[in-house]
Design a protein around this motif. Structure first.
Motif, short mmCIF file in Angstrom:
data_model
loop_
_atom_site.label_atom_id
_atom_site.label_comp_id
_atom_site.label_asym_id
_atom_site.label_seq_id
_atom_site.Cartn_x
_atom_site.Cartn_y
_atom_site.Cartn_z
N LEU A 24 -11.90 -4.05 52.58
CA LEU A 24 -12.31 -4.89 51.46
C LEU A 24 -12.00 -4.19 50.14
CD1 LEU A 24 -15.83 -6.11 52.66
CD2 LEU A 24 -13.64 -7.33 52.82
N ALA A 25 -11.91 -4.99 49.09
CA ALA A 25 -11.73 -4.49 47.73
C ALA A 25 -12.82 -5.10 46.86
CB ALA A 25 -10.35 -4.87 47.20
N ARG A 26 -13.40 -4.29 45.97
CA ARG A 26 -14.48 -4.78 45.11
C ARG A 26 -13.92 -5.28 43.78
NH1 ARG A 26 -18.73 -0.40 43.67
NH2 ARG A 26 -17.05 0.18 42.27
N GLN A 27 -14.39 -6.46 43.38
CA GLN A 27 -13.99 -7.02 42.09
C GLN A 27 -14.54 -6.13 40.97
OE1 GLN A 27 -11.66 -9.16 43.26
NE2 GLN A 27 -12.33 -10.76 41.87
N ALA A 28 -13.70 -5.82 40.00
CA ALA A 28 -14.11 -5.02 38.85
C ALA A 28 -15.22 -5.75 38.09
CB ALA A 28 -12.91 -4.75 37.95
N PRO A 29 -16.07 -4.99 37.37
CA PRO A 29 -17.21 -5.62 36.69
C PRO A 29 -16.84 -6.76 35.74
CG PRO A 29 -17.42 -3.23 36.64
CD PRO A 29 -16.06 -3.54 37.21
N LEU A 58 -1.75 -5.43 48.81
CA LEU A 58 -2.42 -4.44 49.65
C LEU A 58 -2.16 -3.04 49.11
CD1 LEU A 58 -3.98 -3.69 52.30
CD2 LEU A 58 -1.72 -3.57 53.40
N ARG A 59 -0.92 -2.75 48.79
CA ARG A 59 -0.54 -1.43 48.27
C ARG A 59 -1.20 -1.19 46.91
NH1 ARG A 59 2.08 3.14 50.01
NH2 ARG A 59 3.78 1.99 50.91
N GLU A 60 -1.17 -2.19 46.02
CA GLU A 60 -1.75 -2.03 44.69
C GLU A 60 -3.25 -1.77 44.73
OE1 GLU A 60 1.36 -5.01 42.33
OE2 GLU A 60 -0.78 -5.49 42.36
N GLU A 61 -3.95 -2.48 45.60
CA GLU A 61 -5.41 -2.42 45.59
C GLU A 61 -6.00 -1.34 46.50
OE1 GLU A 61 -6.98 -6.36 46.21
OE2 GLU A 61 -6.25 -7.01 44.24
N THR A 62 -5.23 -0.84 47.46
CA THR A 62 -5.78 0.14 48.41
C THR A 62 -4.93 1.40 48.55
OG1 THR A 62 -4.64 -0.71 50.38
CG2 THR A 62 -6.74 -1.77 49.77
N GLY A 63 -3.70 1.35 48.11
CA GLY A 63 -2.79 2.47 48.31
C GLY A 63 -2.16 2.49 49.68
N LEU A 64 -2.49 1.53 50.53
CA LEU A 64 -1.98 1.51 51.90
C LEU A 64 -0.79 0.57 52.05
CD1 LEU A 64 -5.34 1.28 53.92
CD2 LEU A 64 -4.01 3.33 53.34
N ALA A 65 0.14 0.96 52.88
CA ALA A 65 1.22 0.08 53.30
C ALA A 65 0.71 -0.69 54.51
CB ALA A 65 2.46 0.89 53.66
N GLY A 66 1.38 -1.77 54.84
CA GLY A 66 0.94 -2.54 55.98
C GLY A 66 2.08 -3.29 56.64
N GLU A 102 -1.42 0.60 57.62
CA GLU A 102 -1.01 1.90 58.13
C GLU A 102 -2.08 2.94 57.81
OE1 GLU A 102 2.91 2.79 56.66
OE2 GLU A 102 3.73 0.95 57.51
N PRO A 103 -2.20 3.97 58.65
CA PRO A 103 -3.17 5.03 58.35
C PRO A 103 -2.87 5.67 57.00
CG PRO A 103 -2.31 5.27 60.58
CD PRO A 103 -1.47 4.22 59.90
N GLY A 104 -3.91 6.12 56.35
CA GLY A 104 -3.75 6.78 55.07
C GLY A 104 -5.05 6.79 54.30
N ASP A 105 -5.06 7.54 53.22
CA ASP A 105 -6.23 7.61 52.36
C ASP A 105 -6.25 6.40 51.44
OD1 ASP A 105 -7.02 10.07 53.43
OD2 ASP A 105 -5.80 11.18 51.99
N LEU A 106 -7.44 5.84 51.26
CA LEU A 106 -7.60 4.74 50.32
C LEU A 106 -7.48 5.25 48.90
CD1 LEU A 106 -10.58 2.80 51.93
CD2 LEU A 106 -8.14 2.24 52.05
N VAL A 107 -6.81 4.48 48.06
CA VAL A 107 -6.65 4.81 46.64
C VAL A 107 -7.21 3.63 45.85
CG1 VAL A 107 -5.01 5.29 44.79
CG2 VAL A 107 -4.59 6.18 47.10
N ALA A 118 -12.78 -0.18 50.39
CA ALA A 118 -13.53 0.50 51.44
C ALA A 118 -13.36 -0.24 52.76
CB ALA A 118 -15.02 0.56 51.08
N TRP A 119 -13.54 0.51 53.84
CA TRP A 119 -13.60 -0.08 55.17
C TRP A 119 -15.07 -0.45 55.42
CZ3 TRP A 119 -9.48 -1.51 57.90
CH2 TRP A 119 -8.25 -0.93 57.60
#
Length: 152
Positions: A24-29, A58-66, A102-107, A118-119
């Motif tokens: 999931l991704a959290r909406q900015a305030p 997906l890449r922009e909001e989490t840093g992950l490829a998919g 894909e596995p990786g660190d969230l950004v 976050a997961w």
């Protein structure tokens, strides 16, 4: 339906489930539904194919490829103007794709519509403040992945 011109919004969203959690991704305030959680995704740019937009978002909001699967469902809702939502009415259409992240660190995204990712454990995701799209997406999960059904 409404007393004025209705805007239209087309978005592409990634439904990623792994190890008993959904991404999931959290909406900015300062964004619509600020502080609430949604699927990674967002608006399809003019001329962009939604199949490409979902992986870009997906890449922009989490840093992950998919790896994109098919469209799991289409979320369609008219959001009317209210005191909590003072913007013009909008017909929101969200294409929800099955995506394997894909596995990786969230950004975390900075200075955009989301501010954190976050997961969310499937056993608790319904306790998180979710936007309507994310609530819809949780219902798409197979029984084995739904909260309360022994998801792992």
């Amino acid at each position: 339906m409404s007393d004025g011109a209705m805007e239209r919004y087309l978005g592409a969203y990634a439904l990623c489930v792994r190890d008993g959690a959904v991404l999931l991704a959290r909406q900015a305030p300062d964004a619509v539904d600020g502080g609430r959680w949604t699927l990674p995704g967002g608006g399809v740019l003019p001329g962009e194919h939604p199949d490409n937009a979902v992986l870009r978002e997906l890449r922009e909001e989490t840093g992950l490829a998919g790896t994109r699967g098919g469209v799991a469902a289409v979320f369609s809702h008219v959001f009317e103007r209210t005191s909590e939502r003072p913007w013009p009415p909008v017909h929101f259409v969200g294409l929800v794709y099955d995506v394997t992240a894909e596995p990786g660190d969230l950004v975390h995204e900075v200075d955009n519509t989301t501010d954190c990712c976050a997961w969310a454990p499937l056993s608790e995701v319904r306790t998180w403040p979710l936007v309507a799209l994310a609530e819809f997406a949780v219902e798409l999960l197979p029984d084995s992945h739904r909260p309360g059904n022994g998801a792992s």
